[in-house]
Scaffold this motif. Sequence first.
Motif, PDB file in Angstrom:
ATOM      1  N   GLN A   1     -40.833 -72.800 -66.170  1.00  0.00           N
ATOM      2  CA  GLN A   1     -42.006 -73.201 -67.063  1.00  0.00           C
ATOM      3  C   GLN A   1     -42.114 -74.599 -67.458  1.00  0.00           C
ATOM      4  N   VAL A   2     -40.867 -75.219 -67.717  1.00  0.00           N
ATOM      5  CA  VAL A   2     -40.674 -76.486 -67.920  1.00  0.00           C
ATOM      6  C   VAL A   2     -41.079 -77.376 -66.924  1.00  0.00           C
ATOM      7  N   ALA A   3     -40.574 -77.222 -65.833  1.00  0.00           N
ATOM      8  CA  ALA A   3     -41.081 -77.592 -64.472  1.00  0.00           C
ATOM      9  C   ALA A   3     -42.503 -77.777 -64.261  1.00  0.00           C
ATOM     10  N   GLU A   4     -43.115 -76.702 -64.359  1.00  0.00           N
ATOM     11  CA  GLU A   4     -44.654 -76.370 -64.286  1.00  0.00           C
ATOM     12  C   GLU A   4     -45.384 -77.236 -65.252  1.00  0.00           C
ATOM     13  N   ASN A   5     -45.055 -77.222 -66.461  1.00  0.00           N
ATOM     14  CA  ASN A   5     -45.991 -77.541 -67.445  1.00  0.00           C
ATOM     15  C   ASN A   5     -45.732 -79.171 -67.628  1.00  0.00           C
ATOM     16  N   LEU A   6     -44.535 -79.733 -67.274  1.00  0.00           N
ATOM     17  CA  LEU A   6     -44.544 -80.982 -67.303  1.00  0.00           C
ATOM     18  C   LEU A   6     -45.434 -81.790 -66.432  1.00  0.00           C
ATOM     19  N   LEU A   7     -45.682 -81.049 -65.352  1.00  0.00           N
ATOM     20  CA  LEU A   7     -46.704 -81.652 -64.161  1.00  0.00           C
ATOM     21  C   LEU A   7     -48.105 -81.747 -64.915  1.00  0.00           C
ATOM     22  N   LEU A   8     -48.324 -80.374 -65.435  1.00  0.00           N
ATOM     23  CA  LEU A   8     -49.887 -80.246 -66.008  1.00  0.00           C
ATOM     24  C   LEU A   8     -49.983 -81.174 -67.210  1.00  0.00           C
ATOM     25  N   LEU A   9     -48.964 -81.241 -68.155  1.00  0.00           N
ATOM     26  CA  LEU A   9     -49.210 -82.157 -69.178  1.00  0.00           C
ATOM     27  C   LEU A   9     -49.080 -83.920 -68.915  1.00  0.00           C
ATOM     28  N   GLN A  10     -48.506 -84.044 -67.870  1.00  0.00           N
ATOM     29  CA  GLN A  10     -48.514 -85.363 -67.560  1.00  0.00           C
ATOM     30  C   GLN A  10     -50.059 -85.838 -66.855  1.00  0.00           C
ATOM     31  N   VAL A  11     -50.587 -85.044 -66.231  1.00  0.00           N
ATOM     32  CA  VAL A  11     -52.021 -85.065 -65.962  1.00  0.00           C
ATOM     33  C   VAL A  11     -52.932 -85.385 -66.844  1.00  0.00           C
ATOM     34  N   GLU A  12     -53.009 -84.362 -67.785  1.00  0.00           N
ATOM     35  CA  GLU A  12     -53.748 -84.486 -68.996  1.00  0.00           C
ATOM     36  C   GLU A  12     -53.671 -85.809 -69.669  1.00  0.00           C
ATOM     37  N   PHE A  13     -52.254 -86.175 -69.887  1.00  0.00           N
ATOM     38  CA  PHE A  13     -52.145 -87.478 -70.585  1.00  0.00           C
ATOM     39  C   PHE A  13     -52.676 -88.696 -69.683  1.00  0.00           C
ATOM     40  N   LEU A  14     -52.317 -88.924 -68.368  1.00  0.00           N
ATOM     41  CA  LEU A  14     -52.886 -89.881 -67.678  1.00  0.00           C
ATOM     42  C   LEU A  14     -53.958 -89.846 -67.741  1.00  0.00           C
ATOM     43  N   LYS A  15     -54.947 -88.942 -67.329  1.00  0.00           N
ATOM     44  CA  LYS A  15     -56.472 -88.761 -67.446  1.00  0.00           C
ATOM     45  C   LYS A  15     -56.994 -89.432 -68.912  1.00  0.00           C
ATOM     46  N   ARG A  16     -56.423 -88.659 -69.931  1.00  0.00           N
ATOM     47  CA  ARG A  16     -56.948 -89.238 -71.329  1.00  0.00           C
ATOM     48  C   ARG A  16     -56.477 -90.780 -71.457  1.00  0.00           C
ATOM     49  N   SER A  17     -55.331 -91.254 -71.132  1.00  0.00           N
ATOM     50  CA  SER A  17     -55.290 -92.545 -71.409  1.00  0.00           C
ATOM     51  C   SER A  17     -56.051 -93.579 -70.549  1.00  0.00           C
ATOM     52  N   LEU A  18     -56.436 -93.093 -69.491  1.00  0.00           N
ATOM     53  CA  LEU A  18     -57.111 -93.935 -68.434  1.00  0.00           C
ATOM     54  C   LEU A  18     -58.702 -93.895 -68.684  1.00  0.00           C
ATOM     55  N   GLY A  19     -59.020 -92.610 -69.481  1.00  0.00           N
ATOM     56  CA  GLY A  19     -60.502 -92.666 -69.776  1.00  0.00           C
ATOM     57  C   GLY A  19     -61.121 -91.958 -68.610  1.00  0.00           C
ATOM     58  N   ILE A  20     -60.403 -90.926 -67.942  1.00  0.00           N
ATOM     59  CA  ILE A  20     -60.923 -90.221 -66.830  1.00  0.00           C
ATOM     60  C   ILE A  20     -61.542 -89.139 -67.109  1.00  0.00           C
ATOM     61  N   GLY A  21     -62.635 -88.726 -67.024  1.00  0.00           N
ATOM     62  CA  GLY A  21     -63.280 -87.687 -67.819  1.00  0.00           C
ATOM     63  C   GLY A  21     -63.288 -86.272 -66.760  1.00  0.00           C
ATOM     64  N   GLN A  22     -62.549 -86.257 -65.741  1.00  0.00           N
ATOM     65  CA  GLN A  22     -62.454 -85.230 -65.067  1.00  0.00           C
ATOM     66  C   GLN A  22     -61.828 -83.799 -65.711  1.00  0.00           C
ATOM     67  N   ARG A  23     -62.077 -82.635 -65.312  1.00  0.00           N
ATOM     68  CA  ARG A  23     -61.523 -81.436 -65.877  1.00  0.00           C
ATOM     69  C   ARG A  23     -60.161 -81.483 -65.734  1.00  0.00           C
ATOM     70  N   SER A  24     -59.373 -80.760 -66.228  1.00  0.00           N
ATOM     71  CA  SER A  24     -57.841 -80.374 -66.345  1.00  0.00           C
ATOM     72  C   SER A  24     -57.637 -79.702 -64.840  1.00  0.00           C
ATOM     73  N   PRO A  25     -56.766 -79.941 -64.300  1.00  0.00           N
ATOM     74  CA  PRO A  25     -56.174 -79.097 -63.100  1.00  0.00           C
ATOM     75  C   PRO A  25     -56.283 -77.496 -63.100  1.00  0.00           C
ATOM     76  N   ALA A  26     -56.577 -77.068 -62.119  1.00  0.00           N
ATOM     77  CA  ALA A  26     -56.676 -75.360 -62.469  1.00  0.00           C
ATOM     78  C   ALA A  26     -55.244 -74.914 -62.848  1.00  0.00           C
ATOM     79  N   GLY A  27     -55.199 -73.889 -63.679  1.00  0.00           N
ATOM     80  CA  GLY A  27     -53.820 -73.252 -64.186  1.00  0.00           C
ATOM     81  C   GLY A  27     -53.414 -74.223 -65.183  1.00  0.00           C
ATOM     82  N   GLY A  28     -53.797 -74.094 -66.274  1.00  0.00           N
ATOM     83  CA  GLY A  28     -53.394 -74.959 -67.456  1.00  0.00           C
ATOM     84  C   GLY A  28     -52.046 -74.591 -67.738  1.00  0.00           C
ATOM     85  N   PRO A  29     -51.392 -75.442 -68.886  1.00  0.00           N
ATOM     86  CA  PRO A  29     -49.948 -75.031 -69.244  1.00  0.00           C
ATOM     87  C   PRO A  29     -49.695 -73.619 -69.627  1.00  0.00           C
TER      88      PRO A  29
END
Length: 729
Positions: free
Chosen positions: A699-727
């Motif tokens: 669960q750590v390995a999985e959610n780390l990827l998902l949380l990184q994407v969320e942080f990167l999109k938020r920080s770069l101002g990318i308005g796309q939806r989160s990847p399928a299968g949230g944390p």
Amino acid sequence: MTGQLPFPRHSARTQRFTLGAPRDFSLSPDGTRVVFLRSADGTDRSQRLWVLDPADGREFTAADPRALLAGADEELPPEERARRERSREGSAGIVGYAVDAAVELAAFALSGRLFVSELRAGTTRELRAAGPVVDPRPSPDGRRVAYVANGALRVVAVDGAGTGDASGDRALAEPDGPEVTWGLAEFVAAEEMGRHRGFWWSPESDRLLAARVDEAPVARWWIADPSHPDREPTEVRYPAAGTANAEVTLALFDLDGSRTDVRWDTACYPYLARVHWSAAGPPLLLVQTRDQRAQRYLTVDTDTGATTAVHEDEDEVWVEPFPGAPAWTSDGRLVRIADEGGARKLFVGDRPLTGEPLHVRAVLDIGTDDVLFSASGADMHDIGVYRAWFRGSGDQGGWERVGERPYPTVSSAVRGGELTVLTQASMERPGARSEVVRLDPDGGEKVLAVIGSHAETPGLTARPRLVLAGERRIPCAVLLPTGHQEGDGPLPVLLDPYGGPHGQRVVAAHNAHLTSQWFADQGFAVIVADGRGTPGRSPAWEKAVSRQVGPVALDDQVHALEALADSFPLDLGRVAIRGWSFGGYLAGLAALRRPDVFHAAVVGAPVTDLRLYDTHYQERYLGRPEEEPAAYALNSLVTDEGLSGAVEPHRPMLIVHGLADDNVVVAHSLRLSSALLAAGRPHEVLPLTGVTHMASQEQVAENLLLLQVEFLKRSLGIGQRSPAGGPRT
């Protein structure tokens, strides 16, 4: 259904698609058995011991850990847990084994208990032994097994005969102090030198050469679990840069317990990097100075324990230990790898067997007239298995590639007798293929069998473009979103490097690029760049980072990014970087020192205060901190002038660290966070409870990827939806 899982969950559940793949091969000299480990399927972490008959392709299980433990959970002694952490072993069950010379008998430990397998019959039984058992190894004649228990080196007879005499279970060497162990590798040997063993059988099976490790001089550190304040912290001995190392010596033991100490100048050459003992010659040691600018090859007189130097390497920057070397040929010539004339070459005696464009990486096996080795070619991402002759029909020199394909590969090999297991990964297919081949005396090979793989197939296809970027010709992999078309417009950029010593990421293997491709499919142009300091190109390329590891590595990431912008759709106004370990350090450095280029950073398990990392690694690149404080100040994150607010603007930073990490301890991230707070720099910190440097929990390995994407999109101002299968929680 498993193949339809979202990639983060699928990758985590399969340990990045490695579970179920065959590994750790041994081949019998008579060519009738290939022994290996493999789990039952692509999501099973429990490794089993298997045997393959190359003649008919029949496979059978020699040992199933679940049956041997009767379904009970595995319990690891602390020494075994540490061994697995040092070797980055995330599986369970039989994660390692050793065999006798005939590959008739295998020995392994489970839950601190000792087991042996008769490999012809495929039967396994437990031997009564003083536990908890660590690193059991049969004698070459298969009559005894040596192992370590509670810091003592012990020997037990395979037939169980005897009670307290030379054929029964008895201690050959016991600790003579509270911080002393026999037969185990110390921290820096296992973590940095690639030496995971601490004892070696004589070819005649009548003696053992064992390392005595005294950790009393090493500083005590404490690893606590804040989520369980009722538990005592774990004490570890950690040799931080500039502090004392463990004292390591060797002794020879007869089976009656008589001892002969091995003598060399340990004050001048304190590091024991390699030990080799074969029928071709006396025990052979490779020892290094603390500054790693010199190393000696020593032979051991087994009667007296005296040592004699047979060769010495010196380098004004540093010398390098290599897998499989030094060793002897069957006629007693020294096999070594050394840097000469700008190239990394294979030597037998004083004669170089290779030259450019090969960059030799490891010795894999030594035959009667040839040496099997791995090397990079003109294309650094193409890592092949080669053979070079030192006598006989091939004595005129030269080398040939084993298992050459019409496309680049990442290959490895294990040889025994007349057979070789050749494992090859490529960009042409997921995973790797392991074949049993017979090498012809004068070149070429014949495939006899294929070893089955149960690894799962990823649900996405990596499509990296491997290029050389800029004037420095930096090896890079560029990955765009699946289906991206020319003219779709520029993409936000994510640099995804390791970028430092010992870590090559740009390789010709499909699965090596899966995570980067998944990030690309979230809407990024992903760049993986292997700048100066990374392995596989040339000695000068690796050693260019001396005393300036961080600045050189960061400069090459920027150089690659700017060069690739001319050929790929990169939005240089939205650039992020992510990394773990050295890559995490590099990401933090990028956000702090080059905010003009990088706009967000995921900083995973970073080394921030370089004085808190270990001696053998850190002093190799920066010297000793008391002698070269300026080098540590230049390269450390927490001494960065940017923390004072002088470098603007402040960039979003997500710092991630496992609280149970005993390699890069969490103090690194805490000190960085404290310094950022003191400087008024906003940032986020994600502590991972009970997680080590591997971060291998599903669960750590999985959610780390998902949380990184969320942080990167938020920080770069990318308005796309989160990847399928949230944390998952």
